[in-house]
Write an enzyme that holds these catalytic residues in place. Structure first.
Site, PDB file in Angstrom:
ATOM      1  N   PHE A  11       9.724   5.446  -6.225  1.00  0.00           N
ATOM      2  CA  PHE A  11       8.365   5.954  -6.409  1.00  0.00           C
ATOM      3  C   PHE A  11       8.334   7.098  -7.415  1.00  0.00           C
ATOM      4  O   PHE A  11       7.440   7.159  -8.266  1.00  0.00           O
ATOM      5  CB  PHE A  11       7.776   6.399  -5.073  1.00  0.00           C
ATOM      6  CG  PHE A  11       6.286   6.595  -5.121  1.00  0.00           C
ATOM      7  CD1 PHE A  11       5.442   5.515  -5.302  1.00  0.00           C
ATOM      8  CD2 PHE A  11       5.726   7.858  -4.992  1.00  0.00           C
ATOM      9  CE1 PHE A  11       4.063   5.685  -5.361  1.00  0.00           C
ATOM     10  CE2 PHE A  11       4.354   8.040  -5.040  1.00  0.00           C
ATOM     11  CZ  PHE A  11       3.521   6.950  -5.225  1.00  0.00           C
ATOM     12  N   ARG A  30      18.985  14.686  -8.251  1.00  0.00           N
ATOM     13  CA  ARG A  30      20.004  15.622  -7.767  1.00  0.00           C
ATOM     14  C   ARG A  30      21.419  15.112  -8.037  1.00  0.00           C
ATOM     15  O   ARG A  30      22.387  15.844  -7.874  1.00  0.00           O
ATOM     16  CB  ARG A  30      19.814  15.915  -6.279  1.00  0.00           C
ATOM     17  CG  ARG A  30      20.094  14.775  -5.341  1.00  0.00           C
ATOM     18  CD  ARG A  30      20.204  15.222  -3.894  1.00  0.00           C
ATOM     19  NE  ARG A  30      19.064  15.969  -3.412  1.00  0.00           N
ATOM     20  CZ  ARG A  30      19.112  17.255  -3.070  1.00  0.00           C
ATOM     21  NH1 ARG A  30      20.239  17.939  -3.188  1.00  0.00           N
ATOM     22  NH2 ARG A  30      18.044  17.867  -2.614  1.00  0.00           N
ATOM     23  N   LYS A 102       4.871  10.380   2.540  1.00  0.00           N
ATOM     24  CA  LYS A 102       3.983  10.063   3.656  1.00  0.00           C
ATOM     25  C   LYS A 102       4.778  10.127   4.948  1.00  0.00           C
ATOM     26  O   LYS A 102       5.866   9.571   5.027  1.00  0.00           O
ATOM     27  CB  LYS A 102       3.391   8.657   3.485  1.00  0.00           C
ATOM     28  CG  LYS A 102       2.640   8.442   2.179  1.00  0.00           C
ATOM     29  CD  LYS A 102       2.301   6.973   1.978  1.00  0.00           C
ATOM     30  CE  LYS A 102       1.633   6.749   0.629  1.00  0.00           C
ATOM     31  NZ  LYS A 102       1.339   5.307   0.395  1.00  0.00           N
ATOM     32  N   SER A 132      -0.062   1.850  -2.691  1.00  0.00           N
ATOM     33  CA  SER A 132       0.657   1.612  -3.949  1.00  0.00           C
ATOM     34  C   SER A 132       2.093   1.212  -3.670  1.00  0.00           C
ATOM     35  O   SER A 132       2.679   1.626  -2.669  1.00  0.00           O
ATOM     36  CB  SER A 132       0.658   2.883  -4.810  1.00  0.00           C
ATOM     37  OG  SER A 132       1.296   3.948  -4.126  1.00  0.00           O
ATOM     38  N   ALA A 134       5.851   1.088  -5.886  1.00  0.00           N
ATOM     39  CA  ALA A 134       6.468   1.644  -7.087  1.00  0.00           C
ATOM     40  C   ALA A 134       6.491   0.635  -8.232  1.00  0.00           C
ATOM     41  O   ALA A 134       6.204   0.982  -9.387  1.00  0.00           O
ATOM     42  CB  ALA A 134       7.889   2.112  -6.762  1.00  0.00           C
ATOM     43  N   LYS A 185      -0.264   4.802   9.018  1.00  0.00           N
ATOM     44  CA  LYS A 185      -0.273   3.380   8.636  1.00  0.00           C
ATOM     45  C   LYS A 185       1.138   2.808   8.620  1.00  0.00           C
ATOM     46  O   LYS A 185       1.332   1.604   8.840  1.00  0.00           O
ATOM     47  CB  LYS A 185      -0.982   3.196   7.298  1.00  0.00           C
ATOM     48  CG  LYS A 185      -0.375   3.956   6.123  1.00  0.00           C
ATOM     49  CD  LYS A 185       0.697   3.178   5.400  1.00  0.00           C
ATOM     50  CE  LYS A 185       1.386   4.012   4.350  1.00  0.00           C
ATOM     51  NZ  LYS A 185       2.425   3.261   3.627  1.00  0.00           N
ATOM     52  N   ARG A 249       8.538  -1.353   2.884  1.00  0.00           N
ATOM     53  CA  ARG A 249       9.781  -1.199   3.650  1.00  0.00           C
ATOM     54  C   ARG A 249       9.495  -1.150   5.147  1.00  0.00           C
ATOM     55  O   ARG A 249      10.277  -1.662   5.953  1.00  0.00           O
ATOM     56  CB  ARG A 249      10.514   0.064   3.202  1.00  0.00           C
ATOM     57  CG  ARG A 249      11.127  -0.052   1.822  1.00  0.00           C
ATOM     58  CD  ARG A 249      11.620   1.266   1.304  1.00  0.00           C
ATOM     59  NE  ARG A 249      10.519   2.192   1.061  1.00  0.00           N
ATOM     60  CZ  ARG A 249      10.649   3.373   0.480  1.00  0.00           C
ATOM     61  NH1 ARG A 249      11.843   3.781   0.091  1.00  0.00           N
ATOM     62  NH2 ARG A 249       9.607   4.156   0.284  1.00  0.00           N
ATOM     63  N   GLU A 270       9.977   5.391   6.628  1.00  0.00           N
ATOM     64  CA  GLU A 270       9.306   6.591   7.133  1.00  0.00           C
ATOM     65  C   GLU A 270       8.639   6.349   8.482  1.00  0.00           C
ATOM     66  O   GLU A 270       8.516   7.256   9.307  1.00  0.00           O
ATOM     67  CB  GLU A 270       8.259   7.076   6.123  1.00  0.00           C
ATOM     68  CG  GLU A 270       8.825   7.581   4.806  1.00  0.00           C
ATOM     69  CD  GLU A 270       9.388   8.990   4.899  1.00  0.00           C
ATOM     70  OE1 GLU A 270       9.606   9.477   6.018  1.00  0.00           O
ATOM     71  OE2 GLU A 270       9.625   9.591   3.834  1.00  0.00           O
TER      72      GLU A 270
END
Length: 320
Positions: A11, A30, A102, A132, A134, A185, A249, A270
Site C-alpha cells: 500500500f 526500514r 486500519k 482500495s 494497492a 469492516k 487479505r 489486521e
C-alpha cells in the site's frame, strides 16, 4: 509541500507511485537492501511485482532524508504504529502525519488517530482510509478514499495535496467514524470469507455483511461517530469491497478458515487483532456485537465455522 511515504509495503508503494505522478515523492524502507533494490530496479519485486516505479519516486532507507518532507504518510500496520512513532518521535516532530492503516490497537482499544495523539501530542494528524487495493492504486485505476482530519483547514490542504488524476479524496472531520469504519469492516470480512470458504453460500454472506454493518453502526454511534460517515467510503464502501474480493487479505484469511486450509501468518491480517480488540470493547461497553465476537473466537480456533454459524443462528429472535 513535499511528501514522503514511510513504509514500503504494497500500500505504501502504491501511494508513492500514484503521488509521484504529481511531483517528487520519497518512499522510505526500514530495510536498506530492499531500498537499494527498489531504487536500482525501479520495482517493488516483493510486494508489487511488474509495476514500475516512476522517475519522480526516490526510495531510501535514510529516515532523516525522508522526514525532511513536510507531509509524512505512515503506511505501517496498525499494531506497529505506536512502536514506529515512539522509536522515531524526534524525526517526526513538527511534520504533518497521515496514518494509512486500519484497525484498533489490541492493548489499548485505540485507533490510529488516537494512537498518534497519545504518542506525539500536539502533532497535526489525519487519516487516509476507504475502499482500495494497492494494485488498483499503483496501476492508476480510478479509486476514491476518505481523508479524515479534525482540522478543516488542514483537511482541505491535504485533500488538494494528495488527490491525483485517478485517486480522488473526499474529506471529513469525523475522524472517529472514519477510524471505526476502516477497522471494523476487516472483522466482518473475515466472517464473510469463512462463510464462503465453508460453502454456506451468498445468502449467508449477505446476512453476515448486513448484520455486521449494523454492529459497526452500533459501536460507532456509541463512540460518537456521525451516522453518515459509516454510510460513506470509509464505512459501507470499504465493507462492500473487502467482503467480496479475493484481493482482501482479511477475506482470504476467512476463506482459509472456512476451508480449513493453512494461511501465511507472515501476511498482515489486521482483522484478527481488531476482532479481539472489538470483543474486549464490547465487553467493556456492554454492547452486543455477536458477529465480531464470534470472529475473534473463530480466529482463535475456539469454533469451527459450522459451530460459529449455528451459534449465531440460535441467538434469541429480535426485531431488525
Amino acid at each position: 509541500m513535499s511528501i514522503a511515504v514511510l513504509g514500503s509495503g504494497a500500500f505504501g508503494t502504491a501511494l508513492a507511485i500514484s503521488l509521484a505522478g504529481k511531483g517528487p515523492v520519497t518512499l522510505w524502507s526500514r530495510a536498506p537492501e530492499q531500498a537499494r533494490q527498489m531504487q536500482e530496479t525501479r520495482e517493488n519485486h516483493q510486494r508489487l511485482p511488474g509495476l514500475p516505479l516512476p522517475a519522480a519516486l526516490n526510495v531510501t532507507a535514510d529516515l532523516d532524508q525522508a522526514t525532511r518532507c513536510d507531509t509524512l504518510l505512515l503506511a505501517v500496520p496498525m499494531q506497529k504504529l505506536r512502536g514506529m512513532l515512539s522509536e522515531h518521535a524526534a524525526a517526526l516532530h513538527g511534520r504533518v502525519l497521515v496514518a494509512c492503516c486500519k484497525g484498533i490497537e489490541l492493548n489499548s482499544g485505540l485507533g490510529p488517530m488516537a494512537v498518534m495523539a497519545e504518542t506525539l501530542p500536539g502533532t497535526r494528524t489525519a487519516l487516509l482510509t476507504g475502499p482500495s487495493f494497492a494494485q488498483d492504486i499503483a496501476r492508476g485505476l480510478p479509486t476514491a478514499l476518505t481523508l479524515a482530519c479534525a482540522d478543516p483547514d488542514l483537511g482541505r490542504d491535504l485533500q488538494a495535496q494528495l488527490t491525483t488524476t485517478n485517486l480522488r479524496l473526499y474529506r471529513t472531520t469525523d475522524t472517529i467514524g472514519a477510524e471505526l469504519g476502516g477497522a471494523l469492516k476487516n472483522v466482518i470480512a473475515i466472517g464473510c470469507g469463512a462463510c464462503i470458504g465453508a460453502g454456506m453460500g451468498d445468502s449467508a454472506r449477505a446476512a453476515l455483511l448486513t448484520r455486521g454493518f449494523a454492529e459497526m453502526q452500533r459501536l460507532a454511534a456509541l463512540k460518537g461517530a456521525r451516522p453518515e460517515t459509516l454510510m460513506g467510503l470509509s464505512g459501507l464502501g470499504d465493507l462492500m469491497l473487502t467482503c467480496s474480493s479475493d484481493l482482501s487479505r482479511n477475506y482470504r484469511f476467512g476463506l482459509a478458515l472456512g476451508r480449513q486450509e493453512p494461511f501465511d501468518r507472515a501476511t498482515t491480517v489486521e482483522g484478527v487483532a481488531t476482532a479481539h480488540a472489538v470483543a474486549q470493547l464490547a465487553r467493556d461497553l456492554g454492547i452486543d456485537m455477536p458477529i465480531s465476537t464470534t470472529v475473534a473466537q473463530l480466529s482463535n480456533g475456539d469454533y469451527s465455522v459450522a459451530e460459529a454459524m449455528r451459534s449465531l443462528l440460535n441467538r434469541p429472535l429480535k426485531e431488525e
